[in-house]
Design a protein around this motif. Structure first.
Motif, PDB file in Angstrom:
ATOM      1  N   GLY A 252       0.784  -1.233   0.000  1.00  0.00           N
ATOM      2  CA  GLY A 252       0.000   0.000   0.000  1.00  0.00           C
ATOM      3  C   GLY A 252       0.808   1.271   0.000  1.00  0.00           C
ATOM      4  O   GLY A 252       0.565   2.177   0.809  1.00  0.00           O
ATOM      5  N   ARG A 287      -2.053  -3.494   3.288  1.00  0.00           N
ATOM      6  CA  ARG A 287      -2.159  -3.247   4.731  1.00  0.00           C
ATOM      7  C   ARG A 287      -1.621  -1.842   4.930  1.00  0.00           C
ATOM      8  O   ARG A 287      -0.420  -1.639   5.137  1.00  0.00           O
ATOM      9  CB  ARG A 287      -1.368  -4.291   5.526  1.00  0.00           C
ATOM     10  CG  ARG A 287      -1.874  -5.726   5.325  1.00  0.00           C
ATOM     11  CD  ARG A 287      -1.046  -6.741   6.103  1.00  0.00           C
ATOM     12  NE  ARG A 287      -1.447  -8.112   5.784  1.00  0.00           N
ATOM     13  CZ  ARG A 287      -2.401  -8.781   6.401  1.00  0.00           C
ATOM     14  NH1 ARG A 287      -3.074  -8.205   7.388  1.00  0.00           N
ATOM     15  NH2 ARG A 287      -2.685 -10.033   6.064  1.00  0.00           N
ATOM     16  N   LEU A 288      -2.517  -0.868   4.875  1.00  0.00           N
ATOM     17  CA  LEU A 288      -2.104   0.524   4.761  1.00  0.00           C
ATOM     18  C   LEU A 288      -1.314   1.054   5.952  1.00  0.00           C
ATOM     19  O   LEU A 288      -0.650   2.072   5.839  1.00  0.00           O
ATOM     20  CB  LEU A 288      -3.324   1.414   4.506  1.00  0.00           C
ATOM     21  CG  LEU A 288      -3.986   1.262   3.132  1.00  0.00           C
ATOM     22  CD1 LEU A 288      -5.102   2.273   2.954  1.00  0.00           C
ATOM     23  CD2 LEU A 288      -2.966   1.416   2.008  1.00  0.00           C
ATOM     24  N   VAL A 298      -4.361   6.524   4.709  1.00  0.00           N
ATOM     25  CA  VAL A 298      -5.462   6.368   5.657  1.00  0.00           C
ATOM     26  C   VAL A 298      -5.895   7.735   6.171  1.00  0.00           C
ATOM     27  O   VAL A 298      -7.098   8.040   6.253  1.00  0.00           O
ATOM     28  CB  VAL A 298      -5.051   5.451   6.826  1.00  0.00           C
ATOM     29  CG1 VAL A 298      -6.167   5.406   7.873  1.00  0.00           C
ATOM     30  CG2 VAL A 298      -4.745   4.052   6.320  1.00  0.00           C
ATOM     31  N   ASP A 304      -8.797   1.020   3.011  1.00  0.00           N
ATOM     32  CA  ASP A 304      -7.930  -0.141   2.864  1.00  0.00           C
ATOM     33  C   ASP A 304      -8.736  -1.264   2.207  1.00  0.00           C
ATOM     34  O   ASP A 304      -9.674  -1.794   2.783  1.00  0.00           O
ATOM     35  CB  ASP A 304      -7.426  -0.577   4.243  1.00  0.00           C
ATOM     36  CG  ASP A 304      -6.390  -1.693   4.180  1.00  0.00           C
ATOM     37  OD1 ASP A 304      -6.518  -2.578   3.315  1.00  0.00           O
ATOM     38  OD2 ASP A 304      -5.468  -1.686   5.012  1.00  0.00           O
ATOM     39  N   ARG A 306      -7.852  -4.202   1.591  1.00  0.00           N
ATOM     40  CA  ARG A 306      -7.429  -5.523   2.072  1.00  0.00           C
ATOM     41  C   ARG A 306      -7.013  -6.433   0.905  1.00  0.00           C
ATOM     42  O   ARG A 306      -6.223  -6.029   0.068  1.00  0.00           O
ATOM     43  CB  ARG A 306      -8.520  -6.134   2.939  1.00  0.00           C
ATOM     44  CG  ARG A 306      -8.686  -5.389   4.270  1.00  0.00           C
ATOM     45  CD  ARG A 306      -9.838  -5.902   5.095  1.00  0.00           C
ATOM     46  NE  ARG A 306     -11.096  -5.252   4.690  1.00  0.00           N
ATOM     47  CZ  ARG A 306     -12.263  -5.471   5.289  1.00  0.00           C
ATOM     48  NH1 ARG A 306     -12.356  -6.330   6.282  1.00  0.00           N
ATOM     49  NH2 ARG A 306     -13.349  -4.847   4.879  1.00  0.00           N
TER      50      ARG A 306
END
Length: 344
Positions: A252, A287-288, A298, A304, A306
């Motif tokens: 990410g 997985r931010l 975020v 996110d 996923r």
């Protein structure tokens, strides 16, 4: 499960919606044929009592799957919903190019359905020697006859996947699809093996169908690449999207572009655009919070995604936006695992 344990009294509707499986050579190359139901019935005749009861029909206007649009997902979903009280399961014959999109979209619209809806197709037309078409149809009918299976799946090369977890991984191999971040639901060899954990689905609270009146949102994607030109960001916003999939590196991360990327995302949020981050990597997902660059996304309001496939994220955005919800409600709904499309 032994094949003798299948319920061969089940009534299965096979629906041809288009694609390579039913194509025939023409002066301009392969094009959809209208008489596939007859040709397929002849091919299936020798299987006799080894398959459940089935009937075959075709949509009025079969399409090349490369021409498929969100409206076609809705047309197929309505076709199933209108007949679900008359059949115990469905097999949808579809072109491979956009099969994973349709399987994902059907998973959202038909979540909670008690019957199996198995999407399949072929890399080689049914009437071409050496085709994988008949084997895929027989496999799909066999999965549809299994009492332990329900919901939308995609069957290819004797493997059944959850429809909203699939992506096309080969344009030529018979094993043309995979489910990178979720195990297959079932496999068909000498017997039918089912993964009892993989087939479990989220509780839908009794909801059976969620078919919108129409799909009208604009959902775009932005794949980050080395040397990306910042002007691309402004051009993308000028198209007025309601949803945006940001295809990130690894877990990410995105290039900062001298602050232009975060500025772009802030402008997108201010316009109510729902932005979802996905990984360009086939396995693992985003997985931010792993890296500072991801944490910045975020903070900017990026969701996110996923381990969603691109197809699942694209159709999920379309599905939620079609319900006329405000962007905040769409964002909230997107983070929930609706039909087994992502990890919890």
């Amino acid at each position: 499960m032994a094949l003798s344990d299948l319920d061969l009294n089940r009534r299965i509707l096979v629906v041809y919606v288009g694609g390579t499986i039913g194509m025939r050579q023409s002066a301009d190359g392969l094009s959809p044929q209208r008489d596939l139901p007859t040709a397929l019935a002849v091919k299936l005749a020798p299987w006799g009592g080894q398959l459940p009861l089935f009937s075959i029909e075709s949509l009025d206007e079969p399409i090349d799957s490369a021409e498929a649009e969100p409206a076609d997902w809705l047309r197929i979903a309505r076709h199933i919903a209108e007949r679900c009280n008359r059949y115990d399961g469905f097999v949808i014959l579809h072109g491979t190019d956009t099969m994973a999109y349709t399987a994902s979209a059907l998973g959202f619209m038909l979540r909670g359905i008690d019957q199996p809806v198995i999407v399949t197709g072929a890399q080689v037309p049914l009437e071409t020697p050496g085709s994988d078409a008949l084997d895929n149809v027989v496999s799909a009918l066999t999965f549809a006859a299994c009492p332990a299976l329900s919901g939308v799946g995609l069957a290819f090369d004797r493997v059944l996947y959850r429809g909203c977890r699939t992506t096309k991984v080969s344009s030529s191999d018979f094993a043309g699809f995979d489910s990178p971040n979720h195990p297959p639901l079932a496999r068909l060899d000498d017997s039918l093996s089912i993964d009892a954990e993989a087939v479990k689905q989220p509780d839908t609270g009794g909801l059976a169908f969620e078919l919108p009146d129409q799909f009208g949102a604009t959902v775009l994607s932005l794949r980050v690449v080395p040397g990306m030109q910042p002007a691309l960001l402004d051009a993308l916003l000028d198209l007025g999207p309601q949803g945006l999939i940001l295809e990130c590196y690894g877990s990410g991360t995105v290039p900062g572009l001298g602050g232009r990327m975060l500025g772009f995302l802030e402008r997108a949020m201010n316009r109510g655009v729902v932005v979802v981050a996905l990984s360009q990597a086939l396995h693992g997902g985003v997985r931010l919070g792993t890296y500072a660059a991801g944490s910045a996304l975020v903070k900017a309001g990026v969701i996110d995604g996923r381990d969603l496939t691109f197809e699942a994220a694209f159709t999920k955005l379309h599905h939620l936006l079609a319900q006329g919800l405000p962007s905040a409600a769409v964002r909230g709904a997107f983070t929930r695992n609706l039909t087994g499309e992502c990890r919890e």
